[in-house]
Scaffold this motif. Structure first.
Motif, PDB file in Angstrom:
ATOM      1  N   UNK A 732       0.832  -1.181   0.000  1.00  0.00           N
ATOM      2  CA  UNK A 732       0.000   0.000   0.000  1.00  0.00           C
ATOM      3  C   UNK A 732       0.878   1.247   0.000  1.00  0.00           C
ATOM      4  N   UNK A 736       1.110   4.111  -2.849  1.00  0.00           N
ATOM      5  CA  UNK A 736       0.885   5.513  -2.528  1.00  0.00           C
ATOM      6  C   UNK A 736       2.096   6.362  -2.927  1.00  0.00           C
ATOM      7  N   UNK A 738       4.101   5.754  -5.278  1.00  0.00           N
ATOM      8  CA  UNK A 738       4.088   5.937  -6.732  1.00  0.00           C
ATOM      9  C   UNK A 738       3.061   6.989  -7.117  1.00  0.00           C
ATOM     10  N   UNK A 740       2.145   9.462  -5.406  1.00  0.00           N
ATOM     11  CA  UNK A 740       2.640  10.782  -5.029  1.00  0.00           C
ATOM     12  C   UNK A 740       3.869  11.176  -5.835  1.00  0.00           C
ATOM     13  N   UNK A 741       4.237  10.354  -6.801  1.00  0.00           N
ATOM     14  CA  UNK A 741       5.299  10.775  -7.704  1.00  0.00           C
ATOM     15  C   UNK A 741       6.645  10.104  -7.480  1.00  0.00           C
ATOM     16  N   UNK A 742       6.698   9.072  -6.643  1.00  0.00           N
ATOM     17  CA  UNK A 742       7.964   8.350  -6.453  1.00  0.00           C
ATOM     18  C   UNK A 742       8.273   7.544  -7.711  1.00  0.00           C
ATOM     19  N   UNK A 819      -1.175  -0.604 -12.194  1.00  0.00           N
ATOM     20  CA  UNK A 819      -1.360   0.832 -12.061  1.00  0.00           C
ATOM     21  C   UNK A 819      -1.625   1.163 -10.602  1.00  0.00           C
ATOM     22  N   UNK A 820      -1.025   2.249 -10.082  1.00  0.00           N
ATOM     23  CA  UNK A 820      -1.157   2.564  -8.658  1.00  0.00           C
ATOM     24  C   UNK A 820      -2.620   2.746  -8.260  1.00  0.00           C
ATOM     25  N   UNK A 821      -3.397   3.258  -9.180  1.00  0.00           N
ATOM     26  CA  UNK A 821      -4.821   3.475  -8.907  1.00  0.00           C
ATOM     27  C   UNK A 821      -5.510   2.155  -8.547  1.00  0.00           C
ATOM     28  N   UNK A 825      -6.955   0.781  -4.847  1.00  0.00           N
ATOM     29  CA  UNK A 825      -8.339   0.340  -4.674  1.00  0.00           C
ATOM     30  C   UNK A 825      -8.377  -1.088  -4.136  1.00  0.00           C
TER      31      UNK A 825
ATOM     32  N   UNK B  59     -14.152   7.250 -11.471  1.00  0.00           N
ATOM     33  CA  UNK B  59     -12.852   7.097 -10.810  1.00  0.00           C
ATOM     34  C   UNK B  59     -11.787   6.647 -11.817  1.00  0.00           C
ATOM     35  N   UNK B  60     -12.189   5.775 -12.774  1.00  0.00           N
ATOM     36  CA  UNK B  60     -11.249   5.352 -13.813  1.00  0.00           C
ATOM     37  C   UNK B  60     -10.787   6.582 -14.608  1.00  0.00           C
ATOM     38  N   UNK B  62     -10.669   9.646 -13.579  1.00  0.00           N
ATOM     39  CA  UNK B  62      -9.773  10.433 -12.734  1.00  0.00           C
ATOM     40  C   UNK B  62      -8.349   9.855 -12.774  1.00  0.00           C
ATOM     41  N   UNK B  63      -8.259   8.527 -12.655  1.00  0.00           N
ATOM     42  CA  UNK B  63      -6.949   7.866 -12.686  1.00  0.00           C
ATOM     43  C   UNK B  63      -6.218   8.135 -13.984  1.00  0.00           C
ATOM     44  N   UNK B  68      -2.267   7.993 -13.540  1.00  0.00           N
ATOM     45  CA  UNK B  68      -2.026   6.815 -12.703  1.00  0.00           C
ATOM     46  C   UNK B  68      -2.180   5.547 -13.539  1.00  0.00           C
ATOM     47  N   UNK B  69      -2.817   5.668 -14.665  1.00  0.00           N
ATOM     48  CA  UNK B  69      -3.044   4.523 -15.543  1.00  0.00           C
ATOM     49  C   UNK B  69      -2.955   5.062 -16.970  1.00  0.00           C
ATOM     50  N   UNK B  92       5.659   9.670 -13.121  1.00  0.00           N
ATOM     51  CA  UNK B  92       5.873   9.794 -11.673  1.00  0.00           C
ATOM     52  C   UNK B  92       6.496  11.145 -11.355  1.00  0.00           C
ATOM     53  N   UNK B  95       3.910  13.799 -11.584  1.00  0.00           N
ATOM     54  CA  UNK B  95       3.022  13.756 -10.415  1.00  0.00           C
ATOM     55  C   UNK B  95       3.702  14.389  -9.212  1.00  0.00           C
ATOM     56  N   UNK B  96       5.023  14.071  -9.072  1.00  0.00           N
ATOM     57  CA  UNK B  96       5.729  14.556  -7.891  1.00  0.00           C
ATOM     58  C   UNK B  96       5.717  16.084  -7.845  1.00  0.00           C
ATOM     59  N   UNK B 101      -3.230  14.753  -4.771  1.00  0.00           N
ATOM     60  CA  UNK B 101      -4.377  13.839  -4.712  1.00  0.00           C
ATOM     61  C   UNK B 101      -5.078  13.901  -3.370  1.00  0.00           C
ATOM     62  N   UNK B 103      -8.016  11.337  -1.561  1.00  0.00           N
ATOM     63  CA  UNK B 103      -8.776  10.105  -1.801  1.00  0.00           C
ATOM     64  C   UNK B 103      -9.969   9.998  -0.860  1.00  0.00           C
ATOM     65  N   UNK B 105     -10.782   7.335   0.757  1.00  0.00           N
ATOM     66  CA  UNK B 105     -10.396   6.605   1.978  1.00  0.00           C
ATOM     67  C   UNK B 105      -9.090   7.151   2.560  1.00  0.00           C
ATOM     68  N   UNK B 107      -6.107   7.352   2.470  1.00  0.00           N
ATOM     69  CA  UNK B 107      -4.821   6.767   2.074  1.00  0.00           C
ATOM     70  C   UNK B 107      -3.645   7.360   2.846  1.00  0.00           C
ATOM     71  N   UNK B 178     -10.863  12.360  -5.280  1.00  0.00           N
ATOM     72  CA  UNK B 178     -11.787  11.249  -5.561  1.00  0.00           C
ATOM     73  C   UNK B 178     -12.762  11.129  -4.394  1.00  0.00           C
TER      74      UNK B 178
END
Lengths: 828, 242
Positions: A732, A736, A738, A740-742, A819-821, A825, B59-60, B62-63, B68-69, B92, B95-96, B101, B103, B105, B107, B178
């Protein structure tokens, strides 16, 4: 309840990773313990029976009074189902075409040997044969040296007393030859039925009747119970297991196996503990839900107890399915080198430790965390309760440690083993506490950044609780595995040191004082220098402090050394491998005193200053004990119970000299020339015995390696169990990071580094603790000397760092491929 | 960071441009189309809500928008970078520096404290002043007193505040959320969404939010509806109000 039970079927269980780890650990533990116990029991039997071939029987009864035993003693043995045989030993002159010679005759019955084989040769240039019976009536087998001394050929006749017996074969080796040096004259073997007709044995002749017995141990024991009250002092009942060189080797192998088994138990226990704790944590939601649905605490307890029992049964059955083929393989391995094959024999009692292991592993390790599931509040379905996961860990650990050490104690029967392992473990925990403190103190200041090193160090700090507990388990696993590797290495080294490549493999006996120099020169010329030469005087120990020795020593102490002539010697310097344990070695000008071998001294209850009287021929010599020393009986060099100073009590006694030396097998022809030049000197060839010991050691080593491999597999299971315990959190976190950009490479590098550091630290701690445990073990169990084993100590932290780095990489796999997404999930 | 400000300064290009985006998932027997020909443009500083029922594909989407995908077809251009053509590591890196993001839940990593959770993206971006910035943000979201508490010791609303602080930590150009209030009660959800909007305004961040909460969606400047993988924009909020 039926639905709840269904929820907990074994098949469903198997899908859970933690349950699989528990089951695999149980299977390995049961398999290792069962294999070792079965094999050790078999090794024990083999050890006794192999040593038996040194007696040509399981037991010998010697009558040294020159009279046969009453016939009903033998019929009694036979009626109990024992095999029996008979030998008569005496010395006499024999005549051949080239002259006459004093020989030592052994007349044997048809049954000889009951154990072992006789090695013969049809002619000097013919290959050697192994046969299971002695010469038939009318024939003799003679020592090759005698053939030359009397200028005989195979087929010629040899005159023994009134009879002419046909020389039908050469006698190369008799199974009960052993290392006894009593047979100084060349050997002649004949049939016992011919003895009377030779007329050699007269009233008062010095003759020894020896009776052989073989059969089931318990029957022999019962028979001895019957026989003992009938025995006279001149009767000697001789068994085996009295320090034969290679039975010692096997005994040590057996101890090693027991140690290995104990460690396997510990390792498996750790795996079971880690996995079931993890399992219990994962089950809390299910339990809370069941409670919400109305299942009571007691019902929950029963559900999980039933599950534990099912695991136990699966572990035992699975373990035995692995153990039996393995045991069969090991017995095959050992059978190849032993004269008496190691049977594939299932001793039910040997399976007991395996069952006990499964039971204790489950109930001392798996049960406590699972039992506490009963206390999970139903409220949990709504909100998780903080602090639940850490509760009771200490109590669990205490129960577990007590149980496992109890088990090891019960299993290996060595309190020193338990204490050694506890000492290693205590050191380990102490060091871990210190390391934890250092970790917090030093790493607190490290801040993360894009750098893999910094991320790894921050990771270690942030997961410090998990890191330290993982390190504890890794270090303990490595300690146990390293202990075993270290003990194995030193055991093998000791064996090799005991029998180095050029260990003396020939004895020269009966060297006349004036021939000593000439004999030395003969071998020096051929590049085979002799070891130290010792004078040898044969005599009996007859009195102890003026009292007849057989009265002075209790009758229960049947001491072989008292019943036969001893080889006494004098020497100025203490042999290198002897060690004085009491008193002092003779001074330069010493003229009196005697040095006694430590074990004999202990059995006779001797103390410094006790007066010993020896009868040598018609003379009596009395000396006081001035020192007690240990002797390396397995050094393949002449060894003596009693040593006198050079100008001491033996000086005027008739002596012959003895020595040992190494002769390579391709130089053995030199022995022919030697026998021609020195016909009166006996050559005792023990190269075949040494070969056999080395062969056995090699095979036992293989058995040990097989067990070691099994235990290292157990260690890997433990490591996998521990790593997988945090798998979910780590994945997890990876997902996360990844998100966040790792970058992947950063993630991989920092994770591998973090695990490598964990593994490296654990490796250092584990090896250090192992050295402590081995240090404690070495003296008590293996009689070996302790030394650092850098070749093991250095690579272990390295290997553990690399292995763990790859474990870390392995558990990241899903994080990198999905994929991290999706992963986030899935892991929610 | 310089590069980032340069890109930010380029106010002319849209922050997010999506063209004919399709996403399919291969199942055992057939292929399931989750998104079908999605196209949209989002300008800098805009706040956009994507509203749809469960399973509609939001959500897909959004990813895919956040990189993310990767989509089966079509392109996604984020802040001038064609992310559907970038490698995983390049995405990555993007994103950094530019993406935040939040979420449903939360995270948060349970092993880390609130402070450490917020520091995480800063550290990944190689920031030297991660701790100072993280403290500042936690104080901003009203958790200055609870820096060293672990997520387990925080309520749901507090956890989401930490997550919001983390999302803004790396000073992103665009924030993806999300269902940010999906796990919270009304009142807490309200205060969390207030905070999110406030910070968004303060930082001038573009916000893309997926939600089924019409109320929350109404607070955004534009709304899209998604149903069975097809995106529609009923009308811009400004047009409706004018």
């Amino acid at each position: 309840m039926a639905a709840a039970r269904k929820l907990m079927s074994v098949r469903r269980d198997w899908r859970e990773r933690d349950v699989r780890v528990v089951l695999v650990a149980l299977i390995i533990a049961v398999a290792t313990v069962a294999t070792i116990a079965l094999f050790a029991a078999q090794l024990q039997r083999t050890l006794v029976s192999s040593a038996s071939s040194f007696l040509a029987a399981d037991r010998q009864l010697e009558a040294e009074n020159g009279r046969e035993i009453p016939p009903d003693w033998l019929t009694e043995a036979q009626s109990r189902g024992l095999e029996t045989g008979r030998m008569v030993e005496f010395s006499t002159m024999v005549f051949g075409s080239g002259g006459f010679q004093l020989v030592s005759v052994k007349a044997v019955s048809d049954e000889y040997p009951l154990r072992g084989q006789i090695e013969t040769q049809g002619a000097p240039d013919r290959p050697r044969d192994l046969v299971r019976s002695g010469p038939p009536p009318g024939e003799v087998w003679i020592n090759p040296r005698l053939l030359r001394l009397l200028e005989l050929d195979i087929g010629d006749s040899l005159e023994v007393g009134n009879r002419n017996l046909k020389v039908s074969s050469l006698l190369v080796r008799e199974p009960d030859g052993g290392f006894r040096l009593s047979a100084l004259a060349p050997r002649v073997m004949m049939h016992v039925d011919d003895v009377t007709s030779t007329g050699v044995i007269q009233e008062g002749s010095r003759v020894e009747y020896v009776y052989l017995f073989a059969g089931d141990d318990t029957v022999i024991e019962d028979y001895y119970q019957w026989l003992e009250p009938r025995l006279e002092p001149s009767h000697e009942w001789e068994g085996v297991r009295d320090g034969e060189t290679f039975s010692r080797s096997l005994e040590r192998a057996e101890r090693f196996l027991l140690l290995g088994g104990s460690l396997a138990v510990l390792l498996a226990a750790v795996a079971v503990a880690v996995a079931s704790r993890q399992y219990a944590l994962a089950q809390r939601d299910t339990v809370a839900l069941l409670k919400t649905l109305g299942v009571r605490s007691r019902g929950i307890g029963r559900l999980y107890l039933r599950r534990l029992v099912l695991w136990g049964v699966t572990g035992v059955v699975g373990g035995l399915l692995v153990a039996l083929p393995l045991f069969w393989l090991l017995t095959r391995l050992l059978s190849e080198v032993l004269e008496r094959p190691v049977e594939f024999h299932l001793t039910p009692s040997a399976l007991l430790p395996a069952l006990l292991t499964a039971l204790v592993s489950l109930f001392a390790f798996a049960y406590p965390p699972i039992r506490r599931l009963r206390d999970v509040p139903a409220m949990r379905v709504l909100r998780s309760q903080p602090g639940e996961s850490g509760r009771g860990a200490l109590a669990d650990a205490a129960i577990a440690i007590l149980a496992v050490f109890g088990l090891v104690w019960l299993y290996a029967g060595e309190i020193s083993l338990v204490v050694s392992l506890l000492a290693g473990l205590a050191l380990l925990l102490g060091a871990l506490g210190l390391l934890g403190w250092l970790l917090v103190a030093l790493l607190r200041k490290v801040r993360g950044g894009g750098n893999a090193w910094r991320l790894a160090l921050v990771g270690l700090y942030r997961h410090r609780r998990a890191s330290l507990s993982q390190m504890a388990v890794f270090a303990m696993t490595l300690m146990l595995a390293a202990t075993l590797v270290l003990v194995r290495t030193s055991l093998l080294n000791d064996w090799q040191a005991q029998l180095p490549e050029n260990a003396p493999n020939h004895f020269l006996i009966n060297i006349a004082p004036d021939a000593v120099e000439e004999v030395g020169a003969f071998w020096q010329e051929r590049g085979q220098p002799l070891n130290q030469l010792y004078p040898m005087v044969r005599g009996r120990l007859t009195e102890l402090n003026g009292e007849p020795v057989k009265e002075a020593v209790s009758k229960d102490e049947r001491i072989g050394a008292l019943n036969r002539e001893l080889n006494l010697t004098w020497m100025s310097a203490l042999p290198e491998d002897n060690e004085i344990v009491q008193g002092e070695w003779f001074g330069r000008d010493a003229v009196d005193g005697v040095s006694v071998e430590a074990e004999l001294a202990e059995r006779l209850g001797l103390a410094l200053g006790d007066r010993l009287t020896f009868t040598i021929g018609s003379e009596k010599v009395t000396e006081s004990v001035t020192s007690i020393r240990t002797v390396q009986w397995d050094s393949m060099k002449p060894n003596f119970y009693m040593a006198f100073p050079p100008d001491g009590g033996l000086t005027d006694m008739p002596a012959t000299w003895i020595t040992s030396f190494y002769l390579p097998s391709d130089e053995k022809t030199a022995l022919n020339a030697f026998s021609r030049n020195f016909p009166t000197i006996s050559v005792l060839e023990i190269d075949h015995i040494i070969d056999r010991i080395q062969q056995i050691v090699r095979q036992v080593t293989q058995a040990i390696e097989a067990i070691l491999a099994l235990i290292l597999a157990a260690a890997l299971v433990v490591m996998a169990a521990v790593v997988s315990a945090t798998l979910h959190d780590r994945q997890r976190e990876g997902a996360l990071l990844r998100t966040l950009g790792g970058r992947q490479s950063l993630l991989v590098r920092s994770t591998m580094l973090e695990f490598a550091l964990l593994g490296g630290f654990a490796g250092v701690l584990g090896v250090a603790a192992a050295e402590v445990a081995v240090w404690a073990l070495q003296f008590r169990m293996f009689e070996g000397s302790f030394s650092w084993h850098w070749q093991v100590v250095l690579p272990v932290p390295l290997i553990s760092a690399v292995v763990l780095a790859f474990f870390g990489r392995w558990q990241l796999r899903p994080v990198l491929n999905v994929s991290p997404m999706l992963l986030l999930r899935r892991l929610e | 960071m310089n590069q980032m400000t340069n890109v930010k300064a380029d106010r002319l290009t849209p922050m997010l441009r999506v063209d004919n985006l399709t996403h399919r998932v291969r199942l055992e027997t057939d292929t399931l189309t989750i998104l079908q020909g999605v196209s949209l443009e989002i300008n800098r500083g805009e706040s956009v809500a994507i509203v749809g029922r469960s399973g509609s594909g939001k959500t897909t989407l959004l990813g895919l928008l956040a990189g993310l995908d990767t989509p089966s077809d079509g392109t996604v251009e984020l802040d001038g970078a064609m992310i559907s053509q970038l490698s995983e590591d390049e995405r990555a890196k993007l994103r950094a520096h530019r993406v935040g993001f939040v979420f449903q839940s939360f995270q948060l990593l349970p092993a880390l404290s609130a402070l450490e959770n917020v520091m995480l993206p800063l550290e990944l971006a190689g920031s030297e002043s991660a701790e100072g910035r993280a403290r500042e943000l936690l104080e901003r979201v009203g958790l200055g007193e609870r820096l060293n508490h672990s997520p387990r010791q925080l309520s749901g609303g507090e956890q989401q505040r930490v997550a919001i602080a983390r999302a803004f930590a790396s000073d992103p150009s665009i924030l993806f959320a999300d269902e940010p209030t999906g796990n919270l009660d009304n009142r807490t959800g309200q205060s969390v969404s207030d905070l999110l909007m406030e910070l968004n305004r303060e930082q001038g961040t573009t916000l893309v939010m997926v939600t089924h909460d019409e109320h929350l969606a109404a607070r955004c400047s534009r709304q899209f509806h998604i149903e069975a993988g097809v995106l529609t924009e009923p009308a811009a909020v400004e047009e409706l109000t004018h």
